[in-house]
Scaffold this motif. Sequence first.
Motif, PDB file in Angstrom:
ATOM      1  N   TYR A 102       0.802  -1.219   0.000  1.00 52.74           N
ATOM      2  CA  TYR A 102       0.000   0.000   0.000  1.00 52.74           C
ATOM      3  C   TYR A 102       0.836   1.271   0.000  1.00 52.74           C
ATOM      4  O   TYR A 102       0.482   2.244  -0.629  1.00 52.74           O
ATOM      5  CB  TYR A 102      -0.934   0.014   1.208  1.00 52.74           C
ATOM      6  N   TRP A 103       1.907   1.262   0.746  1.00 50.71           N
ATOM      7  CA  TRP A 103       2.665   2.485   0.910  1.00 50.71           C
ATOM      8  C   TRP A 103       3.587   2.709  -0.287  1.00 50.71           C
ATOM      9  O   TRP A 103       3.617   3.777  -0.882  1.00 50.71           O
ATOM     10  CB  TRP A 103       3.477   2.402   2.197  1.00 50.71           C
ATOM     11  N   MET A 104       4.339   1.686  -0.616  1.00 49.32           N
ATOM     12  CA  MET A 104       5.263   1.840  -1.731  1.00 49.32           C
ATOM     13  C   MET A 104       4.552   2.178  -3.044  1.00 49.32           C
ATOM     14  O   MET A 104       5.003   3.062  -3.774  1.00 49.32           O
ATOM     15  CB  MET A 104       6.111   0.583  -1.881  1.00 49.32           C
ATOM     16  N   PRO A 105       3.448   1.504  -3.338  1.00 50.20           N
ATOM     17  CA  PRO A 105       2.750   1.895  -4.563  1.00 50.20           C
ATOM     18  C   PRO A 105       2.348   3.350  -4.555  1.00 50.20           C
ATOM     19  O   PRO A 105       2.394   4.021  -5.581  1.00 50.20           O
ATOM     20  CB  PRO A 105       1.528   0.986  -4.573  1.00 50.20           C
ATOM     21  N   ARG A 106       1.969   3.839  -3.407  1.00 44.27           N
ATOM     22  CA  ARG A 106       1.584   5.236  -3.334  1.00 44.27           C
ATOM     23  C   ARG A 106       2.781   6.146  -3.595  1.00 44.27           C
ATOM     24  O   ARG A 106       2.675   7.149  -4.296  1.00 44.27           O
ATOM     25  CB  ARG A 106       0.994   5.535  -1.958  1.00 44.27           C
ATOM     26  N   LEU A 107       3.912   5.779  -3.023  1.00 45.63           N
ATOM     27  CA  LEU A 107       5.098   6.590  -3.261  1.00 45.63           C
ATOM     28  C   LEU A 107       5.484   6.544  -4.728  1.00 45.63           C
ATOM     29  O   LEU A 107       5.878   7.555  -5.318  1.00 45.63           O
ATOM     30  CB  LEU A 107       6.244   6.093  -2.380  1.00 45.63           C
ATOM     31  N   LEU A 108       5.384   5.361  -5.301  1.00 40.81           N
ATOM     32  CA  LEU A 108       5.680   5.257  -6.729  1.00 40.81           C
ATOM     33  C   LEU A 108       4.730   6.137  -7.529  1.00 40.81           C
ATOM     34  O   LEU A 108       5.129   6.806  -8.482  1.00 40.81           O
ATOM     35  CB  LEU A 108       5.541   3.799  -7.178  1.00 40.81           C
ATOM     36  N   HIS A 109       3.510   6.109  -7.095  1.00 44.75           N
ATOM     37  CA  HIS A 109       2.530   6.937  -7.782  1.00 44.75           C
ATOM     38  C   HIS A 109       2.878   8.411  -7.642  1.00 44.75           C
ATOM     39  O   HIS A 109       2.794   9.185  -8.603  1.00 44.75           O
ATOM     40  CB  HIS A 109       1.139   6.663  -7.219  1.00 44.75           C
ATOM     41  N   ASP A 110       3.274   8.801  -6.443  1.00 41.65           N
ATOM     42  CA  ASP A 110       3.661  10.191  -6.219  1.00 41.65           C
ATOM     43  C   ASP A 110       4.832  10.574  -7.112  1.00 41.65           C
ATOM     44  O   ASP A 110       4.871  11.657  -7.692  1.00 41.65           O
ATOM     45  CB  ASP A 110       4.048  10.406  -4.755  1.00 41.65           C
ATOM     46  N   MET A 111       5.794   9.648  -7.172  1.00 47.24           N
ATOM     47  CA  MET A 111       6.970   9.936  -7.985  1.00 47.24           C
ATOM     48  C   MET A 111       6.592  10.066  -9.455  1.00 47.24           C
ATOM     49  O   MET A 111       7.057  10.957 -10.159  1.00 47.24           O
ATOM     50  CB  MET A 111       7.998   8.822  -7.802  1.00 47.24           C
ATOM     51  N   ALA A 112       5.753   9.142  -9.890  1.00 46.63           N
ATOM     52  CA  ALA A 112       5.347   9.192 -11.292  1.00 46.63           C
ATOM     53  C   ALA A 112       4.545  10.451 -11.582  1.00 46.63           C
ATOM     54  O   ALA A 112       4.726  11.092 -12.610  1.00 46.63           O
ATOM     55  CB  ALA A 112       4.524   7.947 -11.624  1.00 46.63           C
ATOM     56  N   ALA A 113       3.682  10.790 -10.621  1.00 48.99           N
ATOM     57  CA  ALA A 113       2.860  11.982 -10.826  1.00 48.99           C
ATOM     58  C   ALA A 113       3.730  13.226 -10.890  1.00 48.99           C
ATOM     59  O   ALA A 113       3.471  14.133 -11.677  1.00 48.99           O
ATOM     60  CB  ALA A 113       1.835  12.085  -9.701  1.00 48.99           C
ATOM     61  N   ALA A 114       4.758  13.240 -10.037  1.00 44.99           N
ATOM     62  CA  ALA A 114       5.635  14.403 -10.028  1.00 44.99           C
ATOM     63  C   ALA A 114       6.411  14.505 -11.331  1.00 44.99           C
ATOM     64  O   ALA A 114       6.692  15.602 -11.815  1.00 44.99           O
ATOM     65  CB  ALA A 114       6.587  14.311  -8.835  1.00 44.99           C
ATOM     66  N   ALA A 115       6.752  13.336 -11.869  1.00 42.34           N
ATOM     67  CA  ALA A 115       7.550  13.336 -13.086  1.00 42.34           C
ATOM     68  C   ALA A 115       6.702  13.566 -14.326  1.00 42.34           C
ATOM     69  O   ALA A 115       7.198  13.962 -15.369  1.00 42.34           O
ATOM     70  CB  ALA A 115       8.298  12.009 -13.204  1.00 42.34           C
ATOM     71  N   SER A 116       5.441  13.283 -14.155  1.00 38.38           N
ATOM     72  CA  SER A 116       4.571  13.374 -15.322  1.00 38.38           C
ATOM     73  C   SER A 116       4.318  14.824 -15.705  1.00 38.38           C
ATOM     74  O   SER A 116       4.146  15.691 -14.865  1.00 38.38           O
ATOM     75  CB  SER A 116       3.248  12.668 -15.031  1.00 38.38           C
ATOM     76  N   SER A 117       4.258  15.058 -16.956  1.00 38.12           N
ATOM     77  CA  SER A 117       3.964  16.421 -17.417  1.00 38.12           C
ATOM     78  C   SER A 117       2.490  16.608 -17.702  1.00 38.12           C
ATOM     79  O   SER A 117       2.069  17.654 -18.187  1.00 38.12           O
ATOM     80  CB  SER A 117       4.756  16.700 -18.691  1.00 38.12           C
ATOM     81  N   MET A 118       1.731  15.582 -17.379  1.00 41.01           N
ATOM     82  CA  MET A 118       0.310  15.686 -17.651  1.00 41.01           C
ATOM     83  C   MET A 118      -0.315  16.800 -16.835  1.00 41.01           C
ATOM     84  O   MET A 118      -0.070  16.940 -15.653  1.00 41.01           O
ATOM     85  CB  MET A 118      -0.395  14.376 -17.329  1.00 41.01           C
ATOM     86  N   ALA A 119      -1.151  17.549 -17.468  1.00 42.83           N
ATOM     87  CA  ALA A 119      -1.810  18.640 -16.755  1.00 42.83           C
ATOM     88  C   ALA A 119      -2.831  18.107 -15.781  1.00 42.83           C
ATOM     89  O   ALA A 119      -2.988  18.613 -14.681  1.00 42.83           O
ATOM     90  CB  ALA A 119      -2.476  19.580 -17.749  1.00 42.83           C
ATOM     91  N   ALA A 120      -3.579  17.104 -16.204  1.00 49.11           N
ATOM     92  CA  ALA A 120      -4.650  16.585 -15.358  1.00 49.11           C
ATOM     93  C   ALA A 120      -4.305  15.180 -14.905  1.00 49.11           C
ATOM     94  O   ALA A 120      -4.304  14.255 -15.693  1.00 49.11           O
ATOM     95  CB  ALA A 120      -5.968  16.571 -16.123  1.00 49.11           C
ATOM     96  N   PRO A 121      -4.010  14.999 -13.642  1.00 48.71           N
ATOM     97  CA  PRO A 121      -3.712  13.673 -13.139  1.00 48.71           C
ATOM     98  C   PRO A 121      -4.950  12.804 -13.175  1.00 48.71           C
ATOM     99  O   PRO A 121      -6.069  13.319 -13.174  1.00 48.71           O
ATOM    100  CB  PRO A 121      -3.251  13.931 -11.702  1.00 48.71           C
ATOM    101  N   PRO A 122      -4.737  11.485 -13.198  1.00 48.79           N
ATOM    102  CA  PRO A 122      -5.873  10.585 -13.245  1.00 48.79           C
ATOM    103  C   PRO A 122      -6.616  10.577 -11.929  1.00 48.79           C
ATOM    104  O   PRO A 122      -6.075  10.990 -10.912  1.00 48.79           O
ATOM    105  CB  PRO A 122      -5.211   9.228 -13.508  1.00 48.79           C
ATOM    106  N   PRO A 123      -7.844  10.113 -11.946  1.00 46.29           N
ATOM    107  CA  PRO A 123      -8.587   9.969 -10.692  1.00 46.29           C
ATOM    108  C   PRO A 123      -7.879   8.986  -9.790  1.00 46.29           C
ATOM    109  O   PRO A 123      -7.304   8.017 -10.252  1.00 46.29           O
ATOM    110  CB  PRO A 123      -9.949   9.437 -11.145  1.00 46.29           C
TER     111      PRO A 123
END
Length: 320
Positions: A102-123
């Motif tokens: 649960y925790w690591m996936p969230r961190l990975l998600h945070d990292m990916a979100a931070a790296a992503s240039s997408m304007a609108a993050p997914p739900p």
Amino acid sequence: MCASGVVVVVPGLKRTGKSCRLRWLNYLKPDIRRGNLTAEEQLVILELHAKWGNRWSRIAQHLPGRTDNEIKNYWRTRVQKQARQLKVDANSTVFRDAVRSYWMPRLLHDMAAAASSMAAPPPLMQQNGHCHGGGGDGSSQSQSPVISDQLQETANDVPVPARGSYEYYCCPVAVEPSPSASTSGSTPAAAVQPAPVPCFSELNWDDQYCHPGGDEIDGGAGPLDSMALLGSLGLDGLDLGPAAESFYSDATLLDYLNSSCTATAAMNTIMSAGGGGGGNYYNHCAGGGMVESDHHGTTTATCQLGTARKLAGEWGGGGI
DNA sequence: AAATCCGACAACCGCATCGGA
DNA sequence: TTCCGATGCGGTTGTCGGATT
């Protein structure tokens, strides 16, 4: 300024050489980094602690600018706090795997979100009222993830699953650090090693798609017909919609999925994206198993390792 | 506004190890 | 080989500031 031995070197201040050295190492040294730990750093700490235990100085060597004291404090104030709330030992296998799941996936998600240039993050998963921990709240880059609320009901209501039990496979536990895990993890992706999850072929369908709290399945049907449900959900087709596809075409996240994620982590991450297509699937934990719900709150299926691998594989994450 | 709680983090303490005299 | 100071490390405590009651 400081003399060695038990010497008062500053009037009014009982500074020994030892205390001066400590203050230098932990506070005054020029290359010490300030501020909250990033998601990457948290991930490294979680992974290395799983490998080495309370070897703070060793862990600190992999986090430039961070002191062993800081890492130790992080562990005590944040990680152990989660464990306390779950009423489990922070060094227990159950908690370690909760972190992995649960925790690591969230961190990975945070990292990916931070790296992503997408304007609108997914739900994210927080759209499901049951679950706050797995998906991130979009503002948690440097804050401690909250997994306890997601896991609390599991910890309270369900005994610690025994290895080999179906609960075990619903929230995989007893995962030992891989002996081949890299120690050169200078990058987050390298620091996270796949957990030795049970092989797909080792499990039967009921093991992988079980649901301990069967009363939530379609209003209380008990163990589900996994194949039929997965088919009915269109998971074979994996039509999660253009938003999710766009998000997961992000190279950074796919790198993580390829090289780093546990199967469950991949599943969590993928499913947390929700998306259109076959409907929005959000995760919550019920009785020890990850359960997908549609946006109406009706539990429609459980999804575990096999689906995670399938999803990750079909989305380019064949490494898990 | 005051009291209390709580999280974060610096500092302290004890023990083990190292290295030079 | 022994002694002793320096250093490293992990556990624990103290302090401070913000949030809550």
